[in-house]
Enzyme design. Sequence first.
Site, PDB file in Angstrom:
ATOM      1  N   HIS A 118       0.871  -1.180   0.000  1.00  0.00           N
ATOM      2  CA  HIS A 118       0.000   0.000   0.000  1.00  0.00           C
ATOM      3  C   HIS A 118       0.908   1.229   0.000  1.00  0.00           C
ATOM      4  O   HIS A 118       2.028   1.181   0.513  1.00  0.00           O
ATOM      5  CB  HIS A 118      -0.838  -0.049   1.279  1.00  0.00           C
TER       6      HIS A 118
ATOM      7  N   GLN B  18      -4.499  -5.251   6.958  1.00  0.00           N
ATOM      8  CA  GLN B  18      -5.496  -6.153   6.362  1.00  0.00           C
ATOM      9  C   GLN B  18      -5.447  -7.554   6.975  1.00  0.00           C
ATOM     10  O   GLN B  18      -6.169  -8.438   6.517  1.00  0.00           O
ATOM     11  CB  GLN B  18      -5.279  -6.244   4.841  1.00  0.00           C
TER      12      GLN B  18
HETATM   13  N1  C6P Z   1      -6.291   0.490   2.862  1.00  0.00           N
HETATM   14  C1  C6P Z   1      -8.146   0.115   1.328  1.00  0.00           C
HETATM   15  O1  C6P Z   1      -9.234   0.394   0.839  1.00  0.00           O
HETATM   16  P1  C6P Z   1      -4.900   3.795   7.267  1.00  0.00           P
HETATM   17  O2  C6P Z   1      -5.482   4.668   6.202  1.00  0.00           O
HETATM   18  O3  C6P Z   1      -3.694   4.391   7.916  1.00  0.00           O
HETATM   19  O4  C6P Z   1      -5.926   3.309   8.251  1.00  0.00           O
HETATM   20  O5  C6P Z   1      -4.429   2.452   6.520  1.00  0.00           O
HETATM   21  C2  C6P Z   1      -3.564   2.507   5.449  1.00  0.00           C
HETATM   22  C3  C6P Z   1      -3.306   1.145   4.910  1.00  0.00           C
HETATM   23  C4  C6P Z   1      -2.054   0.591   5.087  1.00  0.00           C
HETATM   24  N2  C6P Z   1      -1.783  -0.658   4.675  1.00  0.00           N
HETATM   25  C5  C6P Z   1      -2.700  -1.415   4.072  1.00  0.00           C
HETATM   26  C6  C6P Z   1      -2.347  -2.808   3.660  1.00  0.00           C
HETATM   27  C7  C6P Z   1      -3.985  -0.897   3.858  1.00  0.00           C
HETATM   28  O6  C6P Z   1      -4.903  -1.661   3.262  1.00  0.00           O
HETATM   29  C8  C6P Z   1      -4.287   0.410   4.256  1.00  0.00           C
HETATM   30  C9  C6P Z   1      -5.632   1.020   3.969  1.00  0.00           C
HETATM   31  C10 C6P Z   1      -7.642   0.919   2.498  1.00  0.00           C
HETATM   32  O7  C6P Z   1      -7.473  -0.815   0.914  1.00  0.00           O
HETATM   33  C11 C6P Z   1      -7.741   2.382   2.231  1.00  0.00           C
HETATM   34  S1  C6P Z   1      -6.703   2.905   0.924  1.00  0.00           S
END
Ligand code: C6P
Length: 422
Positions: A138, A218
């Site tokens: 991500h 996740q």
């Molecule tokens: N993925 C998705 O729709 P935050 O925004 O800090 O709570 O999480 C960020 C983040 C970091 N690592 C992974 C593997 C993620 O999936 C996410 C957030 C969401 O897939 C929003 S983009």
Amino acid sequence: MSHTVDVAPAPSAAAPAFDLNALREDFPILCREVHGKPLVYFDNAATSQTPRQVIEMFNDYYSRYNANIHRGLHTLADEATAAFEGTRETVRAFLNAEDSRQIIFTRGTTEAINLVANSWGRTNLAPGDEVLISMLEHHSNIVPWQLLARELGFTIKVIPVDVDGALDMTAYRTLLNERTKLVAVNHVSNALGTINPVAEMATLAHEVGANILVDGAQATPHQTVDVQAIDADFYAFSGHKVYGPTGVGVLYGKRELLEVMPPWQGGGEMISTVSFEVDTTFAAIPHKFEAGTPAIAEVIALGRALEWVQGVGLGAIGDWEQTLLSYATQQVRKIDGLRILGTAPHKAGVLSFVVDGAHSQDIGLLIDQLGVAIRTGHHCAQPLLHHFGVDATCRASFAAYNTVEEIDTFVASLKRVINMVR
Ligand code: C6P
């Protein structure tokens, strides 16, 4: 080689180990309609819905003991502090960390990774060093390292994936060397659902003297996480993906690392003494990393969310999501011109796909008109999507409260929408 997930049981025979109807009653939002249709919420990887037990924590906190923590001597401050620090212990147990001082509250996974980059990274990385990330990351686990690499001059290397979206472990072994200082990988890919062998990766990283940071955003909603069994040096997750509130997350770190890391943000509560004459000194962990008034209600509510999840049982949740994934996979495979991205043998409940002749964005907008919420776009994983030759996918992602009937509605709606746009 392409893998298929197990053939799903007949929908009528499929049932989770928990009482699904009773569990759904915990979620008031599941009763609402969208565009006159019952909501089918399949955007759980972006944000999961919140059980009333967690929602009620906000009412309870603001009605009974709203106060700043660690500062006051009055009853309300004591109660708020006890509930806040109690959650630290709940998180410790949730991750099986050794000590609750290893649990740092952040705003989310993103802030947790930025904390490691700016504190550990800034003091431990230099030109010639290498940080290994993966193609599955991500943006939250890419950009902090890129920003720091621009400043400090270290090198970022990328572990490739195979055609199924599984990490290429042979390449990983080859990339690791004595210059590798950190491996930063997700536990589960948000865009494809691939589950990475993080314990094995940690062992290999440690053999060359590197640390490993695991982005667990996740993973925590779907499986039991044991940071000691993984031997993770850092582990991060977000509250809002694990049935908790937004605005709160967690960084776990090994004690010997956290204790010598400098603070990242300065402010109230992270100090020991502040002086204009001699050096300001800092609080011990975890407070050294928690500058300013934290998201008190959110932290307390996160604790309730983790208790709720554990009450249902992460094993049972994960098994049910696998049933849903298998059935959904089997059903969408029958759709002409639909291609699934992410067919690794070990997958969480994420179904990413593209459809010939139909733009993902159009599918997302039109299927919403039928009450079905999925995510479309690059899922903040642009390098990965470009690797697979696409700019966007449609992504359905499952949670404990989803049903086989909802998958039937989703598949029927998807077919209607595809016929409309083709
Ligand atoms: N993925 C998705 O729709 P935050 O925004 O800090 O709570 O999480 C960020 C983040 C970091 N690592 C992974 C593997 C993620 O999936 C996410 C957030 C969401 O897939 C929003 S983009």
